[in-house]
Design a protein around this motif. Sequence first.
Motif, mmCIF file in Angstrom:
data_model
loop_
_atom_site.group_PDB
_atom_site.id
_atom_site.type_symbol
_atom_site.label_atom_id
_atom_site.label_comp_id
_atom_site.label_asym_id
_atom_site.label_seq_id
_atom_site.Cartn_x
_atom_site.Cartn_y
_atom_site.Cartn_z
ATOM 1 N N ARG A 36 0.824 -1.202 0.000
ATOM 2 C CA ARG A 36 0.000 0.000 0.000
ATOM 3 C C ARG A 36 0.867 1.263 0.000
ATOM 4 O O ARG A 36 0.584 2.224 -0.721
ATOM 5 C CB ARG A 36 -0.929 -0.008 1.216
ATOM 6 N N LEU A 37 1.921 1.251 0.787
ATOM 7 C CA LEU A 37 2.816 2.408 0.832
ATOM 8 C C LEU A 37 3.544 2.589 -0.496
ATOM 9 O O LEU A 37 3.687 3.714 -1.000
ATOM 10 C CB LEU A 37 3.830 2.239 1.962
ATOM 11 N N SER A 38 4.009 1.473 -1.074
ATOM 12 C CA SER A 38 4.717 1.558 -2.362
ATOM 13 C C SER A 38 3.783 2.049 -3.463
ATOM 14 O O SER A 38 4.172 2.866 -4.307
ATOM 15 C CB SER A 38 5.290 0.188 -2.728
ATOM 16 N N ALA A 39 2.542 1.575 -3.458
ATOM 17 C CA ALA A 39 1.563 1.997 -4.468
ATOM 18 C C ALA A 39 1.245 3.486 -4.341
ATOM 19 O O ALA A 39 0.914 4.148 -5.327
ATOM 20 C CB ALA A 39 0.291 1.175 -4.342
ATOM 21 N N ALA A 40 1.363 4.010 -3.119
ATOM 22 C CA ALA A 40 1.095 5.432 -2.893
ATOM 23 C C ALA A 40 2.286 6.307 -3.264
ATOM 24 O O ALA A 40 2.230 7.521 -3.107
ATOM 25 C CB ALA A 40 0.713 5.657 -1.439
ATOM 26 N N GLY A 41 3.367 5.668 -3.742
ATOM 27 C CA GLY A 41 4.535 6.430 -4.180
ATOM 28 C C GLY A 41 5.494 6.811 -3.070
ATOM 29 O O GLY A 41 6.346 7.695 -3.260
ATOM 30 N N LYS A 42 5.400 6.163 -1.909
ATOM 31 C CA LYS A 42 6.302 6.478 -0.812
ATOM 32 C C LYS A 42 7.721 6.005 -1.135
ATOM 33 O O LYS A 42 7.907 4.904 -1.667
ATOM 34 C CB LYS A 42 5.828 5.810 0.484
ATOM 35 N N PRO A 43 8.729 6.811 -0.830
ATOM 36 C CA PRO A 43 10.121 6.412 -1.083
ATOM 37 C C PRO A 43 10.492 5.164 -0.278
ATOM 38 O O PRO A 43 9.926 4.920 0.787
ATOM 39 C CB PRO A 43 10.929 7.624 -0.607
ATOM 40 N N PRO A 44 11.439 4.372 -0.772
ATOM 41 C CA PRO A 44 11.851 3.152 -0.054
ATOM 42 C C PRO A 44 12.261 3.413 1.392
ATOM 43 O O PRO A 44 11.976 2.585 2.275
ATOM 44 C CB PRO A 44 13.032 2.640 -0.884
ATOM 45 N N LYS A 45 12.926 4.547 1.651
ATOM 46 C CA LYS A 45 13.354 4.841 3.022
ATOM 47 C C LYS A 45 12.148 5.029 3.938
ATOM 48 O O LYS A 45 12.144 4.566 5.089
ATOM 49 C CB LYS A 45 14.223 6.100 3.038
ATOM 50 N N VAL A 46 11.109 5.694 3.441
ATOM 51 C CA VAL A 46 9.899 5.909 4.233
ATOM 52 C C VAL A 46 9.212 4.568 4.508
ATOM 53 O O VAL A 46 8.738 4.316 5.618
ATOM 54 C CB VAL A 46 8.935 6.869 3.503
ATOM 55 N N VAL A 47 9.172 3.703 3.495
ATOM 56 C CA VAL A 47 8.569 2.376 3.666
ATOM 57 C C VAL A 47 9.345 1.586 4.721
ATOM 58 O O VAL A 47 8.760 0.923 5.587
ATOM 59 C CB VAL A 47 8.547 1.619 2.326
#
Length: 323
Positions: free
Chosen positions: A274-285
């Motif tokens: 869900r976070l990746s689909a929302a465009g969150k950077p890898p560090k944030v994930v």
Amino acid sequence: MTRIICGVDISSSSLEARIGRQGAAASFPNSSEGIAAQAVFCRTQQVELVAMEATGGYEQQAFAQLSQQGLPAAILNPRAVRRFAESMGRLEKTDTIDAGMIAWYAEVSQSMPLCLAPASQQHLRALVTRLRQLTQIRTAQLNQQRLVTDPAVQACFEELLAVLARQIRALEQSIAALIDQDPLWRELNQAFRTIKGVADRTVARLMAEMPEIGTLSNKTVSKLAGVAPLARDSGKHQGKRAVRGGRSAVREILFIVASVVGRFEPDFIAFRQRLSAAGKPPKVVRIALAHKLLVRLNAKARHIRQSMDADSCHRATPLAGKA
């Protein structure tokens, strides 16, 4: 009423003590005898709190010995003390001045004494720290070994790696036995390892570096580990949330384990996707997964502690109708 606080600037060889900002000062060796002499100095001055900075471990003997002798002691963040001094316009820096600034900061921040960890907790932390050090040494040696072809040097590597492997195994066995001997640690170990990806080293590191787990709120324990995004807003400006501070050893293991858990636990997998689909950077994930894992572990630890407390109360309560 203002407390009498003794600030102590600690180095590998000395303890520079000062009462308040500009009170009586004294210097002692950073040794068992020197710490005992400092304790006498503090009692003479009717000190109510001994404040010292974290100095990479040099403060541990003083903190333990002073606490054992009944003197309340606090360990402060050196960066916070330095920034406090600068904010007060005190740019000079000597050991005696630093000791006074430590006492002043402790007074203004209303620093509270820390509790000395039980002997078993100190022993576990020492074993876990040494295990981490040896593991890092082994990794470095393996990396260096790959670059060497000379048979004599290879034999030297093999000999050293064998010693490291033997000591690592011994430490792992000692840590496992220590955890198994403690009822709380044993229950926490079983509960934590129900999360797929959480192994024995993770459990040992958490118990050694974060004994408060299960006693604090999710927000507080996240800040303690340094995985809680901190607000940076001013007026209409909303800055990016970032993590900082906290216990680096805990944060390090959370990052590693959360990446594994994120591949096996269904809700972690869905959360990461869900976070990746929302465009969150890898560090944030990565940070979000570590935060989620810590919250899950904290909840399990809280449940275990509450269950053990309830069971203890139940055993201590006499049955109705019994004399």
